[in-house]
Design an enzyme around this catalytic site. Structure first.
Site, short mmCIF file in Angstrom:
data_model
loop_
_atom_site.label_atom_id
_atom_site.label_comp_id
_atom_site.label_asym_id
_atom_site.label_seq_id
_atom_site.Cartn_x
_atom_site.Cartn_y
_atom_site.Cartn_z
N ALA A 12 35.69 49.44 41.10
CA ALA A 12 36.49 49.77 42.29
C ALA A 12 35.63 50.13 43.50
O ALA A 12 36.15 50.36 44.58
CB ALA A 12 37.43 50.93 41.96
N GLY A 13 34.32 50.15 43.32
CA GLY A 13 33.45 50.52 44.43
C GLY A 13 33.09 49.34 45.32
O GLY A 13 32.39 49.51 46.33
N SER A 14 33.57 48.16 45.00
CA SER A 14 33.13 46.99 45.76
C SER A 14 34.09 45.82 45.59
O SER A 14 34.94 45.84 44.68
CB SER A 14 31.73 46.59 45.26
OG SER A 14 31.26 45.43 45.89
N VAL A 60 31.20 51.12 32.14
CA VAL A 60 32.17 50.49 31.23
C VAL A 60 31.57 50.04 29.90
O VAL A 60 32.29 49.87 28.93
CB VAL A 60 32.94 49.30 31.87
CG1 VAL A 60 33.79 49.74 33.03
CG2 VAL A 60 32.00 48.16 32.25
N SER A 142 36.93 34.56 35.12
CA SER A 142 36.37 33.70 36.16
C SER A 142 36.66 32.26 35.80
O SER A 142 36.76 31.92 34.61
CB SER A 142 34.85 33.90 36.24
OG SER A 142 34.27 32.86 37.00
N TYR A 155 27.17 34.64 31.55
CA TYR A 155 28.36 34.99 32.35
C TYR A 155 29.57 34.16 31.89
O TYR A 155 30.66 34.69 31.68
CB TYR A 155 28.05 34.73 33.82
CG TYR A 155 29.14 35.15 34.78
CD1 TYR A 155 29.32 36.49 35.12
CD2 TYR A 155 29.96 34.20 35.38
CE1 TYR A 155 30.31 36.87 36.01
CE2 TYR A 155 30.95 34.57 36.27
CZ TYR A 155 31.12 35.91 36.58
OH TYR A 155 32.12 36.27 37.47
N SER A 158 30.80 35.34 28.58
CA SER A 158 31.49 36.63 28.70
C SER A 158 32.90 36.44 29.27
O SER A 158 33.86 37.06 28.82
CB SER A 158 30.70 37.61 29.57
OG SER A 158 30.77 37.27 30.94
N LYS A 159 33.04 35.54 30.24
CA LYS A 159 34.34 35.37 30.91
C LYS A 159 35.30 34.54 30.05
O LYS A 159 36.51 34.74 30.12
CB LYS A 159 34.14 34.75 32.29
CG LYS A 159 33.39 35.66 33.27
CD LYS A 159 34.12 36.98 33.49
CE LYS A 159 33.53 37.82 34.60
NZ LYS A 159 34.26 39.06 34.84
N ILE A 188 34.37 33.66 45.56
CA ILE A 188 34.96 34.69 46.42
C ILE A 188 33.87 35.41 47.23
O ILE A 188 32.80 35.71 46.68
CB ILE A 188 35.76 35.72 45.56
CG1 ILE A 188 36.68 35.02 44.55
CG2 ILE A 188 36.54 36.68 46.45
CD1 ILE A 188 37.75 34.11 45.13
N1 LIG Z 1 32.91 37.12 43.60
C1 LIG Z 1 33.22 36.04 42.92
O1 LIG Z 1 33.04 34.90 43.39
C2 LIG Z 1 33.85 36.16 41.56
C3 LIG Z 1 34.33 34.99 40.96
C4 LIG Z 1 34.92 35.07 39.71
C5 LIG Z 1 35.01 36.28 39.06
N2 LIG Z 1 34.52 37.40 39.65
C6 LIG Z 1 34.65 38.65 38.90
O2 LIG Z 1 35.36 39.58 39.67
C7 LIG Z 1 34.97 40.91 39.30
C8 LIG Z 1 34.64 41.69 40.55
O3 LIG Z 1 33.53 41.05 41.16
P1 LIG Z 1 33.15 41.25 42.69
O4 LIG Z 1 32.92 39.91 43.26
O5 LIG Z 1 34.12 42.19 43.32
O6 LIG Z 1 31.72 41.91 42.48
P2 LIG Z 1 31.01 43.17 43.17
O7 LIG Z 1 29.60 43.08 42.73
O8 LIG Z 1 31.33 43.22 44.61
O9 LIG Z 1 31.73 44.41 42.46
C9 LIG Z 1 31.54 44.72 41.13
C10 LIG Z 1 31.66 46.22 40.95
O10 LIG Z 1 31.55 46.49 39.54
C11 LIG Z 1 30.73 47.64 39.39
N3 LIG Z 1 30.11 47.60 38.07
C12 LIG Z 1 29.19 46.70 37.64
N4 LIG Z 1 28.81 47.01 36.39
C13 LIG Z 1 29.49 48.12 36.03
C14 LIG Z 1 29.51 48.92 34.87
N5 LIG Z 1 28.72 48.63 33.82
N6 LIG Z 1 30.36 49.98 34.82
C15 LIG Z 1 31.14 50.28 35.88
N7 LIG Z 1 31.14 49.58 37.02
C16 LIG Z 1 30.32 48.50 37.10
C17 LIG Z 1 29.68 47.53 40.50
O11 LIG Z 1 29.08 48.80 40.77
C18 LIG Z 1 30.55 47.00 41.64
O12 LIG Z 1 31.09 48.07 42.39
C19 LIG Z 1 33.81 40.75 38.34
O13 LIG Z 1 34.26 40.89 37.01
C20 LIG Z 1 33.33 39.33 38.59
O14 LIG Z 1 32.70 38.78 37.47
C21 LIG Z 1 33.95 37.38 40.89
#
Ligand SMILES: NC(=O)c1ccc[n+]([C@@H]2O[C@H](COP(=O)([O-])OP(=O)(O)OC[C@H]3O[C@@H](n4cnc5c(N)ncnc54)[C@H](O)[C@@H]3O)[C@@H](O)[C@H]2O)c1
Length: 246
Positions: A12-14, A60, A142, A155, A158-159, A188
């Site tokens: 939730a931080g990003s 997590v 994903s 990755y 995992s997904k 994204i």
């Molecule tokens: N951005 C993309 O293009 C995209 C595409 C497909 C799927 N996703 C998935 O969407 C989700 C969110 O990704 P995002 O793009 O917002 O990434 P992001 O890096 O902006 O945010 C991910 C957040 O997860 C937190 N995090 C990472 N590891 C952690 C842990 N072990 N425990 C607790 N918090 C943890 C990080 O501190 C960060 O705040 C992810 O699962 C990512 O795999 C993203």
């Protein structure tokens, strides 16, 4: 349709997780922003301007950390969260022949095992409190989990695991009235994709029928729909949010 509910959002931080917090809060939910980066989770909560929300430091991939977080949540809200969003995720990209055991394991630990730990802890609490009906779990997978991607074996695996975990959880928890669904985002605009070189980005964008990257709120809107009672008969589904990329 989420008003008055307590939501637990990891990552939730990003990026996507932060947008989910914003939209859920706007629609009247009490939001717990859980992240391994407490400062960022706190910034998410501060931006919501309401003392009813909560930021928590959560790793997590550590079961105890999750259990402790749920204890803190129940302490504050006197009920377990009934909306669970698993958005925490990482990448450690490398071609298979060069991929270290450590990087393979780390990505599986966070993306897949972390999602499992959160689901298990949440559902135990929800079932104990007998508040399953109307509860909703949304896992962020994903499109790569479906298609694979060069340099992302860990990755992608995992997904793909998150999709299978989602389907299985929906089969096991239907009896409690708990729905479990996944979203499969495409490409994204978040900090996760910021480091992708521009030429690689352009290659991806050409393949996307809408010819652009998605915005985190475009994924968060779908997650919020799946979290809400508006999607009350969607269960075990994996919804692509990719601009048409398969
Ligand atoms: N951005 C993309 O293009 C995209 C595409 C497909 C799927 N996703 C998935 O969407 C989700 C969110 O990704 P995002 O793009 O917002 O990434 P992001 O890096 O902006 O945010 C991910 C957040 O997860 C937190 N995090 C990472 N590891 C952690 C842990 N072990 N425990 C607790 N918090 C943890 C990080 O501190 C960060 O705040 C992810 O699962 C990512 O795999 C993203």
């Amino acid at each position: 349709m989420v008003a008055g509910k307590v939501a637990f959002v990891t990552g939730a931080g990003s990026g996507i997780g932060r947008e989910v917090c914003r939209i859920l809060a706007k629609q009247g939910a009490k939001v717990i922003a859980a992240d391994r980066n407490l400062e960022n989770a706190t910034n998410t909560i501060t931006s919501l301007n309401d003392p009813g929300h909560l930021a928590l430091n959560v790793e997590v991939s550590n079961e105890q950390s999750i259990q402790q977080a749920f204890k803190s949540a129940i302490n504050k809200y006197l009920t377990p969260p009934t909306i669970i969003v698993n958005s925490a995720g990482i990448t450690r990209d490398q071609f298979i022949l060069k991929l270290s055991n450590e990087d393979f394991a780390k990505v599986l630990d966070v993306n897949l095992k972390g999602t499992f730990y959160v689901i298990q802890t949440a559902v135990k609490e929800i079932v104990n409190a007998n508040i399953g009906i109307g509860s909703s779990i949304v896992n962020v997978s994903s499109i790569i989990g479906k298609t694979g991607n060069m340099g992302q074996a860990n990755y992608a695996a995992s997904k793909a695991g998150v999709i299978a975990l989602t389907q299985t959880a929906s089969l096991e928890f239907g009896q409690f009235g708990i729905r479990v669904n996944a979203v499969l985002p495409g490409f994204i605009e978040t900090p996760m994709t910021e480091t992708v070189p521009d030429n690689v980005k352009q290659l991806f964008i050409q393949k996307i029928p809408l010819h652009r990257m998605g915005k985190p709120e475009e994924v968060a809107e779908v997650i919020t729909f799946l979290a809400s009672s508006k999607s009350s008969y969607i269960n075990g589904a994996s919804i692509e949010v990719t601009g048409g990329l398969h």
